[in-house]
Design a protein around this motif. Structure first.
Motif, PDB file in Angstrom:
ATOM      1  N   SER A   1       0.818  -1.215   0.000  1.00  0.00           N
ATOM      2  CA  SER A   1       0.000   0.000   0.000  1.00  0.00           C
ATOM      3  C   SER A   1       0.849   1.261   0.000  1.00  0.00           C
ATOM      4  O   SER A   1       0.455   2.273  -0.579  1.00  0.00           O
ATOM      5  CB  SER A   1      -0.935  -0.008   1.212  1.00  0.00           C
ATOM      6  N   PHE A   2       2.011   1.226   0.634  1.00  0.00           N
ATOM      7  CA  PHE A   2       2.818   2.442   0.683  1.00  0.00           C
ATOM      8  C   PHE A   2       3.358   2.811  -0.697  1.00  0.00           C
ATOM      9  O   PHE A   2       3.696   3.968  -0.953  1.00  0.00           O
ATOM     10  CB  PHE A   2       3.965   2.274   1.681  1.00  0.00           C
ATOM     11  N   ILE A   3       3.443   1.830  -1.607  1.00  0.00           N
ATOM     12  CA  ILE A   3       3.865   2.125  -2.980  1.00  0.00           C
ATOM     13  C   ILE A   3       2.670   2.547  -3.827  1.00  0.00           C
ATOM     14  O   ILE A   3       2.742   3.522  -4.584  1.00  0.00           O
ATOM     15  CB  ILE A   3       4.574   0.907  -3.599  1.00  0.00           C
ATOM     16  N   ALA A   4       1.546   1.833  -3.703  1.00  0.00           N
ATOM     17  CA  ALA A   4       0.371   2.143  -4.513  1.00  0.00           C
ATOM     18  C   ALA A   4      -0.230   3.486  -4.140  1.00  0.00           C
ATOM     19  O   ALA A   4      -0.644   4.265  -5.016  1.00  0.00           O
ATOM     20  CB  ALA A   4      -0.674   1.047  -4.362  1.00  0.00           C
ATOM     21  N   ASN A   5      -0.314   3.792  -2.830  1.00  0.00           N
ATOM     22  CA  ASN A   5      -0.950   5.034  -2.384  1.00  0.00           C
ATOM     23  C   ASN A   5       0.026   6.184  -2.178  1.00  0.00           C
ATOM     24  O   ASN A   5      -0.403   7.307  -1.927  1.00  0.00           O
ATOM     25  CB  ASN A   5      -1.704   4.784  -1.069  1.00  0.00           C
ATOM     26  N   GLY A   6       1.320   5.913  -2.273  1.00  0.00           N
ATOM     27  CA  GLY A   6       2.295   6.960  -2.038  1.00  0.00           C
ATOM     28  C   GLY A   6       3.201   7.213  -3.221  1.00  0.00           C
ATOM     29  O   GLY A   6       3.102   8.236  -3.908  1.00  0.00           O
ATOM     30  N   PHE A   7       4.077   6.258  -3.519  1.00  0.00           N
ATOM     31  CA  PHE A   7       5.097   6.462  -4.541  1.00  0.00           C
ATOM     32  C   PHE A   7       4.479   6.635  -5.920  1.00  0.00           C
ATOM     33  O   PHE A   7       4.865   7.539  -6.676  1.00  0.00           O
ATOM     34  CB  PHE A   7       6.065   5.280  -4.522  1.00  0.00           C
ATOM     35  N   TYR A   8       3.535   5.772  -6.284  1.00  0.00           N
ATOM     36  CA  TYR A   8       2.957   5.813  -7.629  1.00  0.00           C
ATOM     37  C   TYR A   8       2.112   7.063  -7.867  1.00  0.00           C
ATOM     38  O   TYR A   8       1.859   7.431  -9.015  1.00  0.00           O
ATOM     39  CB  TYR A   8       2.106   4.577  -7.871  1.00  0.00           C
ATOM     40  N   ILE A   9       1.677   7.730  -6.802  1.00  0.00           N
ATOM     41  CA  ILE A   9       0.813   8.899  -6.958  1.00  0.00           C
ATOM     42  C   ILE A   9       1.601  10.197  -6.887  1.00  0.00           C
ATOM     43  O   ILE A   9       1.440  11.091  -7.726  1.00  0.00           O
ATOM     44  CB  ILE A   9      -0.303   8.873  -5.885  1.00  0.00           C
ATOM     45  N   TYR A  10       2.476  10.304  -5.922  1.00  0.00           N
ATOM     46  CA  TYR A  10       3.131  11.588  -5.672  1.00  0.00           C
ATOM     47  C   TYR A  10       4.485  11.722  -6.367  1.00  0.00           C
ATOM     48  O   TYR A  10       4.932  12.839  -6.629  1.00  0.00           O
ATOM     49  CB  TYR A  10       3.306  11.795  -4.164  1.00  0.00           C
ATOM     50  N   TYR A  11       5.148  10.622  -6.660  1.00  0.00           N
ATOM     51  CA  TYR A  11       6.455  10.742  -7.313  1.00  0.00           C
ATOM     52  C   TYR A  11       6.358  11.330  -8.718  1.00  0.00           C
ATOM     53  O   TYR A  11       7.223  12.127  -9.111  1.00  0.00           O
ATOM     54  CB  TYR A  11       7.153   9.383  -7.344  1.00  0.00           C
TER      55      TYR A  11
END
Length: 710
Positions: free
Chosen positions: A530-540
Motif C-alpha cells: 500500500s505504501f507504494i500504490a498510495n504513495g510512490f505511484y501517486i506523488y512521485y
C-alpha cells in the motif's frame, strides 16, 4: 473480425521491428544471438505499445455490458424512487440513466486471449532485460578466448547488478512476511516482483520524461532557426573531434601493445592462437601492417624471453574490443555530423538564391530511392529546405509544447477522480459516451508513442549516455543494440501502467470499481504494497513539474558547464572558442573533400579524353585488319606483283604491338598537372620542337603522327 485485428498487428509489428533493426544493425557482421536478442526485445516493446489501445477499447465494451446487466436487474416500470422524509414529504430521486446500446468495437478481442498474451509478453521481456541481455552484453565484450571463460567473466561482471536486484526483492519480501495481516502466496510473490521492477522503471522514467517533455519541443523550435542550428553543429563538431582524437590515440596505443606481443610470441608458441584471435579483432589496416612486419621463422625460447600470461592476453583482448568499438563509434558520429554541417551551410547559401534551385556543394553520400529524382527535384528541395521547413518545425514545436503541458498537468492531477482533472481521462471518457472506439485507440496510441519518444530519445541525447549511440545505415554496434533492447523492456511496462493511471483505468490509483484491463490484471493488485500504490505511484510523478522547470532554464547544462564539462551555453567564452574551432574543422574537411573531388574529375576527364582516342584507334585497327584479310583473299586468286607478305606481316604486327603499348601507357598515366583551360585542340598552335605549357607531350603534332602508317 474477432481476434483478426490482434493477429494483423502482431504480424505488422514484427516486420516493423525487423525493418528498424535492419536500418540500424549490420546483419552480415554482427552475431546472430545479438541480432535475435535485440529483435525480440524491440518486438515485445512494440507489441505492448500497439496492442494496449485494443485492450482499452475491449475493456470499455465489457464495462458497457456490465452496466447493461446491472440496469436490466432493476425494474424498468418505476422510473422514480420515493423517499419518505421526517416531515412526511415525498421527494422523487431519479434512477441512474440506462446506457445506450453497446456497440462491439471493430478490434474486439475475445475473452481469455489477452491475459495469456500479456503474461507471455511481459515475463519474456522481463527475462530479457534483467537476465539475458545484460549477460549477453558482458559476454560480447568479454576478453576470454573460450566459451567457458566468457561465461565466467560475464557472471562476475553482472554479480553487482544481480545482487542489487536480489537485495531489493529480499527487502520487499521481508516486509510482506513480517506483516501480520498478509499471508505469502505465489500470486503475492509475483506482485512483489512486478512492483520492484515497475518501481525501478518509474523512478528512471520520471527523470527522463521530465527532460524530454521540454527538450523535444525546444529542439524542433531551434531546428527552425537555421543560424542557431549551424552554430550548435560547429560546437558539436569541436567536441566530437576531441573525442575522436582521443579514440584514435587510444587505438594507436593498444595496437602498439598488440604489435609488441605478437612479435614476441612466435608461430609455434602455445599462446599463439590467442594472438591470432586478437589480431582478427583489429582493424584491417593494422592487420596488414602487422602482417608485413611479422617474422615467424624463429622458434621461441622459454629461457631467453619473458612472455605475457593468458590473463594478460585476456585483458589485452578486452582492451582491443573496447578501443575498436570506440573508434568506430566516433568515426560514424563524425561522418554524420560532417554531413549535417555541410547541409546546413548549403541551406544558408541557397536561401539568397533567386533561381529557386537547391544546389549542393558536394553530392550526398546517403542512398536515395529511385523516385527521389522525380519527386524531390531541386526546386521542391529549395522550397522545403529554405521556406517551408522552418514554418513546419515551428508549428510542430507549438503542438508538441501543448502536448507536453497536457502531460505535465495530467501527471500532477491524475489521482483526482471527482472532479476529473486529468485531460487524457476527460478525452477518453467523452469518447466512451459515444463509443467512438477508433478515436479511443488512436488517442491512446498517439499519447503512448509521444511518451515513449520523450523517454527513449532522452537516453541518447544526454551526454552521459553518449557511450550508446544508435546510428542508421547499419552503423550501430552490438553493445548499443543490446543496451537499447534492455532499456526498452525496462521502461515500456511502467510507462504503459502510468498511462493507464492517467486515463483512470488503473483501480489501484483511481480507486474506482470499474472493469480492469487485462494488462492491469497481469500487473497484480498494488494493494499488497500500500505504501507504494498510495504513495510512490501517486506523488512521485509530480516531480516531473520541477524537472521540466529545471530543463526549461537549462539548470543542468549550466551546472555541468561550471563543473568543467563543456556545454552549449550562448553567453560563454569557451562556447565561442569551440564554435570557431568547429567552424575551422568543417572548413578543413570541405577543402579535403574538394581536393578529392577535383582529383576524381581530372582523372575522369583524362579517361574520357583518351578513351575516345582508344576507340578511334581500335576502329582503325579493325578496318586495317579487314583490309588485310580482303587483300589476302584476293591474292589467292590473282597474283600481286612486287608484294612481300613476310615483310608486310612483320610490319603490321610491329605497328599493332607499338600501338598497344602506347595505349597501356596512356591508361596507366595519372594526370598530375592537367589543365583543361589551357588545352587547345587546334594542332596549328603546337610547336613541333618545344612542348607548350598546358599540353601533354603525347598530344603534340609531332607525336600524333606515330600511328600514321597504321
Amino acid at each position: 473480425m474477432s481476434g483478426a485485428a490482434l493477429g494483423i498487428e502482431i504480424v505488422v509489428v514484427f516486420f516493423l521491428a525487423l525493418f528498424l533493426l535492419h536500418r540500424y544493425a549490420d546483419f552480415r557482421k554482427q552475431q546472430r544471438m545479438v541480432l535475435f536478442g535485440t529483435l525480440l526485445a524491440w518486438y515485445l516493446c512494440f507489441l505492448i505499445v500497439f496492442i494496449l489501445p485494443l485492450d482499452i477499447s475491449t475493456t470499455i465494451y465489457k464495462q458497457c455490458k456490465i452496466d447493461h446487466e446491472e440496469h436490466a436487474s432493476v425494474s424498468p416500470v418505476t422510473p422514480l424512487i420515493s423517499n419518505q422524509t421526517a416531515g412526511n414529504s415525498t421527494t422523487a430521486t431519479p434512477t441512474k440513466s440506462v446506457p445506450k446500446v453497446c456497440y462491439k468495437p471493430w478490434s474486439y478481442i475475445p475473452d481469455g486471449i489477452m491475459p495469456v498474451f500479456w503474461r507471455v509478453v511481459y515475463w519474456t521481456s522481463q527475462c530479457l532485460t534483467w537476465l539475458l541481455l545484460p549477460f549477453m552484453q558482458s559476454y560480447a565484450r568479454s576478453g576470454g578466448f573460450s566459451i567457458t571463460g566468457k561465461i565466467k567473466t560475464a557472471l562476475i561482471e553482472n554479480a553487482i547488478y544481480y545482487g542489487t536486484y536480489l537485495l531489493i526483492f529480499g527487502s520487499l519480501l521481508i516486509y510482506v512476511a513480517v506483516h501480520p495481516q498478509w499471508h505469502l502466496s505465489w500470486y503475492e510473490l509475483q506482485t512483489i516482483g512486478i512492483t520492484a521492477a515497475n518501481t525501478w522503471g518509474l523512478f528512471l522514467l520520471v527523470l527522463l520524461l521530465g527532460y524530454g517533455l521540454v527538450e523535444i519541443p525546444r529542439s524542433y523550435w531551434n531546428a527552425s532557426r537555421q543560424g542557431h542550428l549551424l552554430i550548435k553543429t560547429y560546437f558539436k563538431a569541436a567536441k566530437l573531434m576531441t573525442e575522436k582524437a582521443d579514440a584514435e590515440e587510444n587505438l594507436e596505443d593498444v595496437m602498439e601493445e598488440v604489435r609488441k606481443v605478437q612479435e614476441s610470441i612466435k608461430y609455434n608458441h602455445p599462446l599463439r592462437k590467442y594472438i591470432d584471435t586478437i589480431l582478427r579483432k583489429c582493424p584491417v589496416e593494422y592487420q596488414e601492417k602487422m602482417g608485413r612486419n611479422m617474422d615467424d621463422y624463429e622458434d621461441f625460447d622459454d629461457k631467453q624471453n619473458t612472455y605475457p600470461s593468458e590473463k594478460n592476453l585476456v585483458k589485452l583482448h578486452k582492451q582491443v574490443i573496447y578501443a575498436v568499438q570506440r573508434h568506430n563509434r566516433t568515426h560514424v558520429q563524425w561522418q554524420i555530423l560532417l554531413q549535417q554541417a555541410m547541409h546546413l551551410e548549403d541551406v544558408a547559401k541557397n536561401e539568397t538564391s533567386s533561381a529557386h534551385q537547391f544546389v549542393h556543394s558536394f553530392p550526398s553520400t546517403e542512398p536515395t530511392s529511385w523516385l527521389s529524382p522525380y519527386l524531390y527535384t531541386p526546386t521542391v528541395e529549395w522550397y522545403w529546405e529554405c521556406l517551408l521547413r522552418q514554418w513546419f518545425y515551428r508549428l510542430l514545436a507549438v503542438l508538441l509544447s501543448l502536448f507536453s503541458v497536457g502531460v505535465v498537468w495530467s501527471e500532477c492531477t491524475f489521482f483526482s477522480t471527482r472532479p476529473v482533472l486529468s485531460l487524457f481521462a476527460v478525452f477518453i471518457q467523452l469518447a466512451e459516451r459515444d463509443y467512438n472506439y477508433l478515436y479511443i485507440e488512436m488517442a491512446c496510441f498517439i499519447t503512448i508513442f509521444f511518451l515513449c519518444t520523450c523517454v527513449y530519445s532522452t537516453v541518447f541525447r544526454i551526454r552521459v549516455f553518449n557511450y550508446y549511440y544508435l546510428a542508421s545505415h547499419h552503423q550501430t554496434d552490438a553493445y548499443s543494440l543490446q543496451f537499447s533492447g534492455m532499456l526498452f523492456c525496462r521502461l515500456t511496462p511502467p510507462l504503459c501502467l502510468n498511462f493507464l493511471g492517467l486515463i483512470h483505468m488503473d483501480s489501484a490509483i483511481s480507486h474506482q470499481l470499474k472493469e480492469q484491463t487485462a494488462y492491469t490484471s497481469i500487473m497484480g493488485s498494488m494493494r499488497v504494497l500500500s505504501f507504494i500504490a498510495n504513495g510512490f505511484y501517486i506523488y512521485y510523478p509530480m516531480l516531473i513539474l520541477l524537472l521540466c522547470i529545471a530543463t526549461y532554464f537549462s539548470l543542468g547544462t549550466r551546472c555541468l558547464n561550471l563543473l568543467g564539462f563543456q556545454q552549449f551555453v550562448g553567453d560563454n567564452e569557451m562556447t565561442s572558442d569551440l564554435i570557431d574551432e568547429g567552424k575551422e574543422l568543417i572548413r578543413r574537411e570541405k577543402r579535403k573533400r574538394q581536393r578529392t573531388e577535383d582529383g576524381e574529375n581530372r582523372r575522369r576527364e583524362w579517361k574520357e579524353r583518351y578513351g575516345n582516342t582508344r576507340e578511334d584507334t581500335a576502329s582503325n585497327r579493325n578496318r586495317n585488319e579487314a583490309a588485310e584479310m580482303t587483300e589476302t583473299n584476293y591474292s589467292d586468286t590473282v597474283p600481286i606483283p612486287n608484294t612481300n607478305p613476310n615483310r608486310q606481316a612483320k610490319y603490321s604486327r610491329t605497328g599493332r604491338g607499338t600501338e598497344r603499348d602506347s595505349i597501356e601507357l596512356l591508361e596507366d598515366a595519372e594526370p598530375l598537372d592537367f589543365n583543361a583551360e589551357t588545352l587547345s585542340d587546334d594542332p596549328l598552335e603546337a610547336d613541333s620542337t618545344r612542348h607548350v605549357p598546358g599540353r601533354y607531350l603525347s598530344m603534340s603534332s609531332s607525336r600524333s603522327r606515330i600511328f600514321d602508317d597504321v
